[in-house]
Scaffold this active site. Structure first.
Site, short mmCIF file in Angstrom:
data_model
loop_
_atom_site.label_atom_id
_atom_site.label_comp_id
_atom_site.label_asym_id
_atom_site.label_seq_id
_atom_site.Cartn_x
_atom_site.Cartn_y
_atom_site.Cartn_z
N LYS A 125 0.86 -1.18 0.00
CA LYS A 125 0.00 0.00 0.00
C LYS A 125 0.89 1.23 0.00
CE LYS A 125 -4.40 0.95 0.15
NZ LYS A 125 -5.55 0.12 -0.29
N ASP A 165 -6.85 4.23 -4.76
CA ASP A 165 -7.56 4.08 -3.49
C ASP A 165 -8.24 5.44 -3.27
OD1 ASP A 165 -7.62 2.09 -1.01
OD2 ASP A 165 -7.39 4.06 -0.14
N PHE A 237 -19.30 8.38 -1.24
CA PHE A 237 -19.89 8.72 -2.55
C PHE A 237 -18.85 8.53 -3.65
CE2 PHE A 237 -17.79 12.80 -3.50
CZ PHE A 237 -17.22 13.09 -2.27
N GLY A 238 -17.73 7.89 -3.31
CA GLY A 238 -16.63 7.73 -4.27
C GLY A 238 -16.79 6.50 -5.13
N ASN A 239 -15.69 6.02 -5.62
CA ASN A 239 -15.68 4.91 -6.58
C ASN A 239 -16.36 3.65 -6.04
OD1 ASN A 239 -13.73 2.32 -7.10
ND2 ASN A 239 -14.33 3.36 -8.99
N VAL A 240 -16.08 3.31 -4.79
CA VAL A 240 -16.63 2.08 -4.22
C VAL A 240 -18.14 2.20 -4.04
CG1 VAL A 240 -16.54 0.50 -2.25
CG2 VAL A 240 -14.43 1.56 -3.09
N ALA A 241 -18.58 3.32 -3.44
CA ALA A 241 -20.00 3.55 -3.23
C ALA A 241 -20.74 3.55 -4.57
CB ALA A 241 -20.21 4.89 -2.51
N TRP A 242 -20.14 4.17 -5.56
CA TRP A 242 -20.76 4.26 -6.89
C TRP A 242 -21.03 2.87 -7.49
CZ3 TRP A 242 -17.86 2.92 -11.44
CH2 TRP A 242 -18.54 3.15 -12.64
O1 2IT Z 1 -7.99 -1.48 -0.99
C1 2IT Z 1 -7.86 -2.01 -2.11
O2 2IT Z 1 -7.96 -3.22 -2.30
C2 2IT Z 1 -7.57 -1.12 -3.25
N1 2IT Z 1 -7.49 0.08 -3.05
C3 2IT Z 1 -7.36 -1.69 -4.61
C4 2IT Z 1 -5.97 -2.22 -4.76
C5 2IT Z 1 -5.60 -2.66 -6.16
O3 2IT Z 1 -4.42 -2.99 -6.32
O4 2IT Z 1 -6.44 -2.67 -7.05
#
Ligand code: 2IT
Length: 445
Positions: A125, A165, A237-242
């Site tokens: 990360k 992320d 409201f970001g990528n994951v929520a969308w």
């Molecule tokens: O928390 C996660 O799994 C991500 N931000 C995606 C990591 C990735 O390498 O696609």
């Protein structure tokens, strides 16, 4: 034989003040300690001590010039946590709250999550305390160029493959990749989550949210119930929520909330039209970090400075940031009839929240299983790049679904209790851990 308290206090001593990292370690260790104490090879190879220590941490200065010509200084990091299963893999987070503590907890979680995906991926990360809020497009470009000028020395398609992320989406990945190309001139797909025109996988933007819903469907199936007609609250409201809103709607559930640092939106009708769902993308790309404009545009309710967990729903998905859902929130959800807490952000729930969920008997699914679809499709993007082809959206989506089903089966396999119920936390931690631990044993020290 290991003793939980002693192990935890050793980690505390070695990582002073790193509360998030300690919280993540504690949660995994609690689950896997019986497995370790049962396996002489794990004990002899000191797997527990080794797995809680990142392989290495890279820390660097990032200097860039803002639109007023002033030089700004941020700090950047890459935590290469564990590469026993494959190249270090994990996102980059650009957010003012980012510290080394945050990135260590995220790299640790990522190691087990990536193991669950069934793909050959190690855990890592990175990121910066840079705040994208209110920044112009040129400022973001200059920051990304400066960040990659340092990071370029430590990554590669077979060594370390970063992705997005919080605060890092397709635009930022594009800028970062561009700088990598200018310096290295190697189109090896060293980042994932790239725009589709230069190697990005179809379905990667949707993957985390879609995967969360596929996992939730499996959890419900295990209970003999369907997702159709379920009322859902979502934070973020970001990528994951969308992606989560999009898939929930497609599956026949109704999402009634999204949220930002300014408060939450309650849309009684459901966030269920293409226009409403696409508006979330606009909110994200505007760099303002607010959701209130949604209420004005669609005639929904905006509740200032509060979290969405006070709205009565069947299922709650936290999709924003670590420790966003606490013990009090769980009490409120339970009181209002919620039966499922689906942790979608990384460590989205505090330890108190998890303890409270256990007390109530609500069903809880942990982030490292629920949100693994994102990194899984990143793994599929790596495969496509390595073989110089693109797969059709249907192909990627069907592989994603298959992977989420497999992660659910692994949780059931390792987490089924004597009374027949499934402890998804134990299941995910044990299944994720075993594969990494076995690889470490096989590879020696
Ligand atoms: O928390 C996660 O799994 C991500 N931000 C995606 C990591 C990735 O390498 O696609």
């Amino acid at each position: 034989m290991y003793d939980l308290e002693k192990v935890v206090s050793d980690i505390e001593r070695k990582n002073p003040g790193q509360k998030e990292f300690l919280q993540a370690c504690k949660e995994v260790i609690e689950s896997v300690l019986p497995v370790i104490n049962d396996n002489p090879l794990y004990i002899k190879n000191k797997i527990l001590e080794r797995i809680c220590e990142p392989d290495r941490i890279i820390e660097f200065r990032v200097c860039w010039e803002d639109d007023n010509g002033e030089i700004q200084i941020n700090r950047g990091w890459r935590v290469q946590f564990n590469n026993s299963l494959g190249p270090y893999k994990g996102g980059l987070r650009f957010h003012p709250s980012v510290t080394l503590d945050t990135l260590k907890f995220l790299g640790f979680e990522q190691t087990f999550k990536n193991s669950l995906t069934t793909l050959p991926l190690g855990g890592g990360k990175g990121g910066s305390d840079f705040s994208p809020k209110g920044k112009s497009d040129s400022e973001i470009l200059r920051f990304c160029k400066a960040f990659m000028s340092e990071l370029v020395n430590y990554i590669g398609p077979d060594t370390d493959v970063p992705a997005g992320d919080i605060g890092v989406g397709g635009r930022e990945i594009g800028y970062l990749y561009g700088q990598y190309l200018r310096i290295k001139r190697q189109n090896t797909g060293v980042l994932t989550g790239k725009p589709h025109t230069f190697g990005g996988s179809l379905i990667r933007p949707e993957a985390t949210g879609y995967g969360a819903m596929y996992f939730a469907e499996e959890v419900l199936k295990q209970q003999g119930v369907s997702i159709v007609g379920k009322k859902i609250s979502i934070s973020g409201f970001g990528n994951v929520a969308w992606g989560a809103v999009k898939k929930a709607t497609e599956l026949g559930a109704k999402v009634v909330t999204i949220s930002g640092p300014d408060g939450y939106i309650y849309d009684e009708e459901g966030i269920n039209t293409e226009e409403k769902i696409n508006y979330m993308l606009y909110l994200r790309s505007s760099n303002q970090d607010v959701v209130e404009p949604y209420a004005k545009k669609f005639g929904a309710k905006f509740v200032k400075a509060r979290k969405p967990w006070e709205v009565p729903v069947d299922m709650a998905f936290c999709c924003a940031i670590q420790n966003e859902l606490n013990g009090e929130d769980v009490k409120e959800l339970y009181k209002n009839g919620c039966k499922y807490v689906i942790e979608t952000s990384n460590m989205g729930c505090t330890s108190e929240a998890i303890a409270e969920v256990k007390k109530t008997g609500m069903i809880f699914a942990p982030g490292k299983a629920v949100n693994a679809g994102g990194v899984a499709v990143s793994g599929l993007e790596m495969s496509q790049n390595a073989s110089h082809i693109y797969w059709r959206a249907e192909e990627v989506d069907s592989q994603l679904k298959h992977i989420m089903k497999s992660i659910h089966s692994q949780c059931v396999q390792e987490g089924t209790q004597e009374d027949g119920s499934v402890d998804y936390i134990a299941g995910a931690n044990i299944a994720g851990f075993k594969k990494v631990a076995d690889a470490m044993v096989a590879q020696g020290y």
